[in-house]
Design an enzyme around this catalytic site. Structure first.
Site, PDB file in Angstrom:
ATOM      1  N   LYS A   1      26.122  30.169  54.370  1.00 16.78           N
ATOM      2  CA  LYS A   1      26.505  29.467  55.619  1.00 16.78           C
ATOM      3  C   LYS A   1      27.996  29.571  55.770  1.00 16.78           C
ATOM      4  O   LYS A   1      28.616  29.104  54.787  1.00 16.78           O
ATOM      5  CB  LYS A   1      26.055  27.991  55.616  1.00 16.78           C
ATOM      6  CG  LYS A   1      26.182  27.318  56.976  1.00 16.78           C
ATOM      7  CD  LYS A   1      25.599  25.938  56.883  1.00 16.78           C
ATOM      8  CE  LYS A   1      25.549  25.192  58.356  1.00 16.78           C
ATOM      9  NZ  LYS A   1      25.185  23.691  58.164  1.00 16.78           N
TER      10      LYS A   1
ATOM     11  N   SER B   1      21.964  23.028  61.535  1.00 15.55           N
ATOM     12  CA  SER B   1      22.835  23.984  61.908  1.00 15.55           C
ATOM     13  C   SER B   1      23.073  25.407  60.946  1.00 15.55           C
ATOM     14  O   SER B   1      23.611  26.098  61.002  1.00 15.55           O
ATOM     15  CB  SER B   1      24.375  23.274  61.737  1.00 15.55           C
ATOM     16  OG  SER B   1      24.660  22.844  60.402  1.00 15.55           O
TER      17      SER B   1
ATOM     18  N   SER C   1      20.578  19.341  58.817  1.00 18.11           N
ATOM     19  CA  SER C   1      20.946  20.645  58.975  1.00 18.11           C
ATOM     20  C   SER C   1      20.323  21.717  57.938  1.00 18.11           C
ATOM     21  O   SER C   1      20.372  22.944  58.284  1.00 18.11           O
ATOM     22  CB  SER C   1      22.338  21.026  59.092  1.00 18.11           C
ATOM     23  OG  SER C   1      22.903  20.606  60.263  1.00 18.11           O
TER      24      SER C   1
END
Lengths: 562, 562
Positions: free
Chosen positions: B179, B256, B280
């Site tokens: 990420k 996310s 997330s």
């Protein structure tokens, strides 16, 4: 357990499925989030997800319900297991839990499976034969099945009679196995007994039924074995052995049309030409998974046929498909008005004569028939146990008396050569006096009146074709006698009434076939055949359908058939 | 509707099936002639025919229950639909009607389907990956998924860091999508915002979590997109676009950790290295059908990570298989005692926060987990609606206050570049005063005490990972807000408690995945992972299992979870 309206809802569902009526299907699946539908790959939960799936999929292939099992769980809940067949030989099963909310039945859980056709076998060109019939690993050309094959006869320089050259009749291409009771020009009749054969003349003409099938274009595959003098329902023969049952390995075929039935079940012939006095077409049809028709007494000529009991003897045919049965029977039968069936009746008394397993299988076959034809099923109490026993005794008395009269000369000389069980039946006929016989004939006349009254055109009686599935070849005498006793009490009804009776091979006990028998009033043979292809009318009175078996496991309740 | 003893019987059945304990299976199928068992090809009627079949067939292949749907029909009748997966990727469904007679549950109707594995995809060599993961038709190499791929970096002359040469660590061969919040040596951190990227320095060292995965032998597939500054659960990004969800075409991935999840779901990476502040990891795991672990707060180093709200920020991983999840999490986590799970608790209040469909799917996944692990499920009322709302408000208050404190400098300069919804969350943080924040922290301290008390080692809390399945990409703002509100009230529980939380992708809403979330006490990460592979002990207290959803369609009753 009464489940009012359930089968109507099942019928609506089936109709909606076949016509891809998505809105109707959506109504018949319970609304709400807990409804479940599974197929092999996916389980969907919730009415709306199921509806979305349904709206997107192509219509389901056309199919035919063959067995529908209904089990009531509680007044508002029932299980319906529907087995179906597709035109291509594929099969399907759907298990549905139906629940009733505010009077309306809807599916709350469904599970659907389909199976493609088994290894394809080349179609034979026979009407309705998709080529998926079981293939016997060793085609039964042996003497348990055939007394004379077409090849044998040709090799002997006495070829079997042939259809008209270039025939395009409705049976063109169909191979007939002729029971060894019918005259075949150029051959002797053997009647299942070597002594009979030895004394038999060479026939100069074929029996009328044989000629009728030839005229319709059929060819003769051979002359096939029968139980001795047709006086047995077992399919065994002490002289020629027991033919194999391709539909039930290790089991008897039933008789007395044993060899022809084995040949058709194995796919080495297409039509069995037989006789039915006390069940000799219906029982092998039931045991071998074949369609079989016993015709109305007197409707088809018995010329050229070795008889057994002339008050009951009839000509019959067996096939693997309903289409060919209709074609073969059509070649034999006289013209008849065809009446649409509007009512099927069942007698709890008759249903209970069958083993529990058989009763359930026959109910499932009948439920499927009702759903696919739209004909309501009603329970009737026209028969009593005592009355049925009286009919059976009368049937047996007259049959034995007539059989003795027919064959006393042969039995007197050759009785020692007979199977002891067959010999005993003839001897029982010898002991019947004229008063007994007259009394029995009076009872049969009453039975016929009752049955003709019960079965006006348009009404059909449904019952098990046999009380058991095919017995094991090594079944002991007690088992054989018990099965024969139950089966004869079922088969004697059509015998007593001179009724046409059709055995439909859609029942299953374990993996063994068992037949649903449909009997109609005399002369209604063609109407009976038409029922097999009947579809629900525009105003089918499905609402009067009622489940036959709605008993929770384990113990069937006495009111199961109510 | 209480169905005492039902799940115990289902558990006995499953155990007997797997061990091919034919006598036990025979007992668990109702005796009597009306019991029905269907598979695709054959329907058998009657206990004894079913028993004969079972005695002759080979043992069934080993399988894992993934969803078990329970529907009570009446006090003595219930439907159980069990979905299973085989080691080879094949699937199965069994629908059973269970009925209780004299206190004993037995199957009265069963229907079984199996489906072989889908088109085989070459296995990747990753632990537990049989190669049957969905293949995305167009491998997502585009900028909605990746900011920098390994190929991009190599082409730019700044190859991504590699594992030790010749590594045979537990993650050897596994490709990691990182990420874009984690430092990767030689690259900038983008944080989902081009202005952030433009000002970011080139990192001289990788984040601790990246190094830990490399040390275990993993390779880096690339740096994948995140929702802007990780302050969203949607998986959308106004700058880089919305990555595709291979498990739910046309739907968002959730965020996310959006890009890494999309890459793993598509099979172009094997491990997603992400973060979870308010869901997330758990939300994209739920939406994309992945296994996902949010680790205990503070258990895994956040060095080298762009934070959002330090009281809640955690490192997490997502994978397609539980085996690889365990290996990846194992490389990140400290040593922990592994405690066998002996109790799973559910809160009706939490379950009801999910959509009806999601609640049922999660219950089915949980029922399957309970059956395959032998861990009983109990309902607890430790939470109240008002108390949960207070926790949620406190969580949101502290999260927003900390996010503002963390990023106020960036937002002050670049606020105009932010997605307006993200910007609004930062601005809400700006308005929180210190008294509000202190009050919220006090509530959270209380929440933590409650949760730690509820979840001693060996006890796990089960709840939905998200309140809905993945939303459509074109969902309107109201729909997005409603889903976010429901989901945050679920995810904030682990946030408030600092709990590890594992999302298991065994729920299905229609064809969409949805996760079952399992949370444990702080530091119980490895115990949670061990639960996935747990099997029933010799004295599994299955008798205390109780069905979660036993409501008859259509209307779920309030006591459904009782």
């Amino acid at each position: 357990m009464p489940l009012p309206g359930l089968l109507e809802a099942v019928g609506r569902y089936e109709h909606a499925l076949i016509t891809n009526d998505v809105p109707e299907l959506d109504v018949l699946f319970a609304s709400g989030s807990t409804t479940i539908r599974s197929d092999g790959g996916t389980t969907l939960v919730g009415h709306d997800h199921i509806a979305t799936f349904r709206a997107q999929r192509p219509p389901v292939p056309r199919r035919t319900l063959v067995r529908v099992h209904v089990r009531g769980l509680a007044p508002e809940h029932a299980v319906v297991v529907a087995e179906s067949e597709r035109a291509d030989g594929g099969t399907g099963v759907q298990t549905q839990v139906w629940s009733r909310t505010e009077g309306a039945w809807a599916v709350t859980t469904a599970h659907v499976s389909t199976v493609p056709p088994a290894v394809p076998v080349p179609a034979t060109g026979i009407p309705g034969d998709t080529g998926t019939h079981p293939e016997h690993p060793e085609p039964p050309t042996d003497r348990t099945v055939w007394r004379v094959t077409a090849e044998d006869a040709a090799a002997d320089g006495t070829p079997l009679p042939a259809p008209p050259a270039g025939s395009t009749g409705p049976l063109a291409g169909a191979r007939v196995a002729v029971k060894d009771l019918f005259a075949v020009a150029g051959q002797r009749v053997g009647a299942g007994n070597p002594a009979w054969l030895a004394q038999a003349p060479v026939e100069t003409a074929s029996a009328a039924a044989v000629d009728a099938l030839l005229a319709a274009g059929a060819t003769l595959a051979g002359i096939a074995q029968t139980d001795e003098l047709a006086f047995s329902l077992a399919g065994t023969n002490v002289h020629y052995g027991t033919p194999p049952n391709p539909a039930a390995p290790g089991r008897i075929t039933g008789g007395s049309t044993s060899g022809p039935s084995a040949a058709v079940a194995a796919g080495v012939a297409d039509v069995a030409l037989g006789t039915d006095t006390g069940g000799s077409v219906r029982v092998p049809a039931s045991y071998c998974g074949l369609f079989g028709l016993r015709t109305t007494h007197g409707a088809v000529s018995r010329d050229g046929l070795v008889g057994l009991a002339s008050s009951f003897d009839t000509v019959g045919v067996l096939t693997r498909t309903p289409e060919l049965l209709t074609a073969a029977a059509g070649a034999l039968l006289p013209a008849q008005d065809v009446v649409r069936t509007t009512r099927i009746v069942v007698s709890p008394l008759l249903m209970d004569l069958a083993d529990d397993d058989v009763r359930l299988a026959v109910e499932a076959a009948l439920c499927a028939l009702a759903l696919r034809t739209g004909v309501p099923v009603e329970t009737v109490d026209a028969l009593t146990a005592a009355g049925l026993e009286e009919w059976f005794e009368a049937f047996r008395t007259v049959q034995q008396a007539e059989a003795w009269a027919e064959h006393r000369a042969f039995v007197a000389v050759h009785g020692e050569s007979l199977d002891p069980a067959v010999a005993a039946r003839f001897r029982a006929g010898e002991r019947i006096d004229s008063a007994q016989e007259a009394g029995a004939r009076a009872v049969l006349a009453g039975a016929r009146t009752t049955l003709v009254g019960l079965l006006p055109p348009g009404t059909v009686l449904a019952l098990p074709s046999s009380s058991t599935p095919a017995l094991r070849r090594d079944a002991d005498a007690a088992e054989v006698d018990a099965a024969r006793a139950g089966t004869l009490r079922l088969t004697c009804v059509a015998g007593a009434g001179g009724l046409p009776a059709l055995s439909v091979p859609t029942g299953r006990v374990g993996t063994l076939p068992v037949g649903l028998c449909l009997a109609a009033g005399p002369g209604q043979d063609r109407s009976l055949l038409a029922l097999l292809g009947q579809t629900p009318g525009p105003a089918a009175p499905l609402s009067s359908l009622s489940p036959l078996s709605s008993v929770p496991a384990p113990a069937p309740a006495p009111e199961a058939l109510a």
